[in-house]
Design a protein around this motif. Structure first.
Motif, mmCIF file in Angstrom:
data_model
loop_
_atom_site.group_PDB
_atom_site.id
_atom_site.type_symbol
_atom_site.label_atom_id
_atom_site.label_comp_id
_atom_site.label_asym_id
_atom_site.label_seq_id
_atom_site.Cartn_x
_atom_site.Cartn_y
_atom_site.Cartn_z
ATOM 1 N N PHE A 125 0.838 -1.202 0.000
ATOM 2 C CA PHE A 125 0.000 0.000 0.000
ATOM 3 C C PHE A 125 0.879 1.260 0.000
ATOM 4 O O PHE A 125 0.459 2.312 0.482
ATOM 5 N N THR A 126 2.116 1.140 -0.543
ATOM 6 C CA THR A 126 2.993 2.302 -0.675
ATOM 7 C C THR A 126 3.287 2.652 -2.128
ATOM 8 O O THR A 126 3.635 3.781 -2.433
ATOM 9 N N SER A 127 3.186 1.658 -3.016
ATOM 10 C CA SER A 127 3.588 1.828 -4.428
ATOM 11 C C SER A 127 4.998 2.421 -4.539
ATOM 12 O O SER A 127 5.284 3.208 -5.437
ATOM 13 N N GLY A 128 5.889 2.011 -3.599
ATOM 14 C CA GLY A 128 7.246 2.579 -3.644
ATOM 15 C C GLY A 128 7.238 4.083 -3.470
ATOM 16 O O GLY A 128 7.986 4.807 -4.128
ATOM 17 N N ILE A 129 6.378 4.587 -2.569
ATOM 18 C CA ILE A 129 6.085 6.016 -2.336
ATOM 19 C C ILE A 129 5.484 6.652 -3.588
ATOM 20 O O ILE A 129 5.998 7.609 -4.163
ATOM 21 N N GLY A 130 4.367 6.079 -4.012
ATOM 22 C CA GLY A 130 3.581 6.691 -5.089
ATOM 23 C C GLY A 130 4.180 6.565 -6.468
ATOM 24 O O GLY A 130 3.871 7.365 -7.354
ATOM 25 N N VAL A 131 5.033 5.558 -6.663
ATOM 26 C CA VAL A 131 5.747 5.394 -7.934
ATOM 27 C C VAL A 131 5.128 4.288 -8.796
ATOM 28 O O VAL A 131 4.877 4.477 -9.988
ATOM 29 N N MET A 132 4.875 3.127 -8.186
ATOM 30 C CA MET A 132 4.458 1.946 -8.947
ATOM 31 C C MET A 132 2.947 1.957 -9.187
ATOM 32 O O MET A 132 2.216 1.047 -8.798
ATOM 33 N N ASN A 133 2.481 2.997 -9.865
ATOM 34 C CA ASN A 133 1.040 3.164 -10.067
ATOM 35 C C ASN A 133 0.427 2.000 -10.836
ATOM 36 O O ASN A 133 -0.728 1.645 -10.625
ATOM 37 N N LEU A 134 1.200 1.397 -11.741
ATOM 38 C CA LEU A 134 0.692 0.259 -12.518
ATOM 39 C C LEU A 134 1.176 -1.075 -11.949
ATOM 40 O O LEU A 134 1.051 -2.115 -12.603
ATOM 41 N N GLY A 135 1.736 -1.061 -10.747
ATOM 42 C CA GLY A 135 2.147 -2.291 -10.101
ATOM 43 C C GLY A 135 3.503 -2.782 -10.573
ATOM 44 O O GLY A 135 4.174 -2.151 -11.387
ATOM 45 N N TYR A 136 3.882 -3.946 -10.049
ATOM 46 C CA TYR A 136 5.217 -4.511 -10.273
ATOM 47 C C TYR A 136 5.213 -5.565 -11.383
ATOM 48 O O TYR A 136 4.217 -6.253 -11.594
ATOM 49 N N ASN A 137 6.363 -5.669 -12.052
ATOM 50 C CA ASN A 137 6.634 -6.753 -13.006
ATOM 51 C C ASN A 137 5.559 -6.863 -14.080
ATOM 52 O O ASN A 137 5.024 -7.933 -14.350
ATOM 53 N N ARG A 138 5.281 -5.722 -14.719
ATOM 54 C CA ARG A 138 4.287 -5.715 -15.795
ATOM 55 C C ARG A 138 4.980 -6.093 -17.101
ATOM 56 O O ARG A 138 5.912 -5.408 -17.537
ATOM 57 N N ALA A 139 4.514 -7.165 -17.723
ATOM 58 C CA ALA A 139 5.196 -7.748 -18.891
ATOM 59 C C ALA A 139 5.386 -6.735 -20.017
ATOM 60 O O ALA A 139 6.462 -6.663 -20.625
ATOM 61 N N HIS A 140 4.373 -5.924 -20.292
ATOM 62 C CA HIS A 140 4.462 -4.981 -21.421
ATOM 63 C C HIS A 140 5.484 -3.868 -21.142
ATOM 64 O O HIS A 140 6.169 -3.408 -22.058
ATOM 65 N N LEU A 141 5.617 -3.453 -19.871
ATOM 66 C CA LEU A 141 6.631 -2.451 -19.534
ATOM 67 C C LEU A 141 8.030 -3.062 -19.601
ATOM 68 O O LEU A 141 8.972 -2.443 -20.115
ATOM 69 N N ASN A 142 8.160 -4.284 -19.077
ATOM 70 C CA ASN A 142 9.444 -4.989 -19.173
ATOM 71 C C ASN A 142 9.875 -5.130 -20.630
ATOM 72 O O ASN A 142 11.052 -4.966 -20.970
ATOM 73 N N GLN A 143 8.898 -5.423 -21.484
ATOM 74 C CA GLN A 143 9.203 -5.684 -22.896
ATOM 75 C C GLN A 143 9.696 -4.432 -23.619
ATOM 76 O O GLN A 143 10.710 -4.476 -24.314
ATOM 77 N N VAL A 144 8.995 -3.314 -23.437
ATOM 78 C CA VAL A 144 9.425 -2.099 -24.165
ATOM 79 C C VAL A 144 10.793 -1.628 -23.671
ATOM 80 O O VAL A 144 11.608 -1.154 -24.463
ATOM 81 N N LEU A 145 11.043 -1.802 -22.367
ATOM 82 C CA LEU A 145 12.347 -1.419 -21.821
ATOM 83 C C LEU A 145 13.446 -2.313 -22.391
ATOM 84 O O LEU A 145 14.500 -1.827 -22.817
#
Length: 378
Positions: A35-55
């Motif tokens: 319930f911290t989202s890394g202090i308001g950072v991880m708005n779309l959550g962790y380990n999202r495949a589509h974000l990992n892929q574009v990176l």
């Protein structure tokens, strides 16, 4: 652990090793609902495949090009942020840098030096951003600060009016003071400030570092207040963990930031830009609507907790503060929640701060509420 680091962080005795969705796992194998989202950072959550892929795809091409050359990805992200509005964008690496850029732009564009900010505000740790921050605890030991900053009480228009002078370049504020205790701006107060700024030709800077990128239920919090600031700043959720900041200013201010006026080596790098672009595509209206439903569920559940530890519950969207009674230790509550497998934050003098990811499910909110109820009713 070793002793090779400065002790400027009061660190928890565990390390987060991996994350998935709204959960993280530490080095002892303990799983937490975050319930911290890394202090308001991880708005779309962790380990999202589509974000990992574009990176990963961009990493195979090129990581860095200096801002001496065209960068079409910066144009793409700027267009997605601006949409049909009348702004120009500058990209950097953090919220503090975005606020530094905003302060510099305001002074250069107006030729004036005074900037009014608010007590309990937080704008960052660099010298300009720290000087803009209205918290003496953050200033201690670092004086002299950058001159020209005046702090007035939040949500108090008469106190603000008294400080306006012919040297006032800008008024700088958060629409919800995050670090200061999750204090929400009064709608009428904001409208009064907008009118004042227009009458006196003062720039309005809105710091959306924590409130932006869907955190309060709209892409930017200022949309819910029915305003368009002259300058606004972003970071945190814009990169979902990749370091990105952005400062957006009205097109009319463009002349003040001509070639050589301001810059950054890494700002707007291609790794960050592909991630930001994908995040802005992913932050659909469905996610924003769902996050508002989860917000309503969370507020409703919190208001049912029968605990004399709670003095007030406030916030907007998935940015929530539970003000505790003065004799209750928020640090101890945070520790008790960690023992129950829930990560939460502290803010202000004695506020428990909740910033769950925007993708949180109904079941996960229910689970979080069970843990909060258990600890707060104990």
């Amino acid at each position: 652990m070793g002793n090779y680091l400065f002790s400027n962080y009061a660190r928890k005795p565990f390390e987060i090793m991996e994350g998935n969705g709204c959960y993280v796992t530490d080095n002892h194998g303990k799983k937490y609902l975050d319930f911290t989202s890394g202090i308001g950072v991880m708005n779309l959550g962790y380990n999202r495949a589509h974000l990992n892929q574009v990176l990963a795809e961009q990493a195979q091409k090129i990581w860095h090009t200096p801002n001496l050359y065209e960068n079409h990805l910066q144009e793409v992200v700027a267009e997605k942020l601006i949409q049909e509005k009348d702004y120009l964008a500058f990209f950097c690496n953090s919220g503090a840098e975005a606020n530094e850029a905003a302060i510099k732009l305001a002074r250069k564009a107006t030729g004036k030096s005074q900037i009014i900010t608010f007590t309990n505000s937080f704008h960052g740790r660099t010298y300009g951003a720290m000087s803009a921050t209205g918290q003496s605890a953050i200033h201690t030991g670092f004086e002299p600060l950058v001159p020209g900053f005046i702090y007035v009480p939040y949500n108090d228009f008469s106190a603000l009016q008294e400080q306006i002078s012919d040297q006032t370049a800008a008024i700088m504020l958060e629409l919800i003071q995050g670090e200061g205790g999750v204090t929400v701006a009064n709608q009428e107060w904001i409208q009064q400030i907008v009118t004042l700024c227009q009458e006196k030709k003062i720039l309005l800077i809105v710091d959306e570092v924590q409130t932006g990128i869907g955190r309060t239920g709209s892409l930017f919090a200022f949309e819910q207040f029915g305003i368009e600031p002259d300058i606004f700043t972003l970071a945190k959720g814009l990169g979902n963990g990749f370091p990105i900041g952005a400062m957006l200013g009205k097109t009319a201010l463009g002349e003040a930031f001509g070639p050589g006026s301001h810059g950054t080596t890494f700002g707007g790098n291609k790794l960050g830009m592909v991630v930001a672009s994908e995040i802005l595509d992913s932050l659909s209206s469905e996610i924003l609507v769902a996050s508002q439903q989860r917000s309503q569920q969370l507020f409703a559940g919190l208001n049912k907790i029968k605990s004399d530890k709670i003095s007030e519950i406030r916030g907007k969207g998935l940015m929530i503060g539970i003000e505790l009674q003065p004799d209750i230790s928020v640090a101890e509550i945070v520790e008790d929640l960690e023992a129950e497998g829930l990560l939460a934050l502290r803010a202000g003098a004695n506020t428990l701060r909740l910033l769950p990811p925007l993708i949180i499910s109904e079941e996960e909110v229910t689970l979080g509420l069970e843990k909060l109820t258990k600890v707060l009713e104990k």
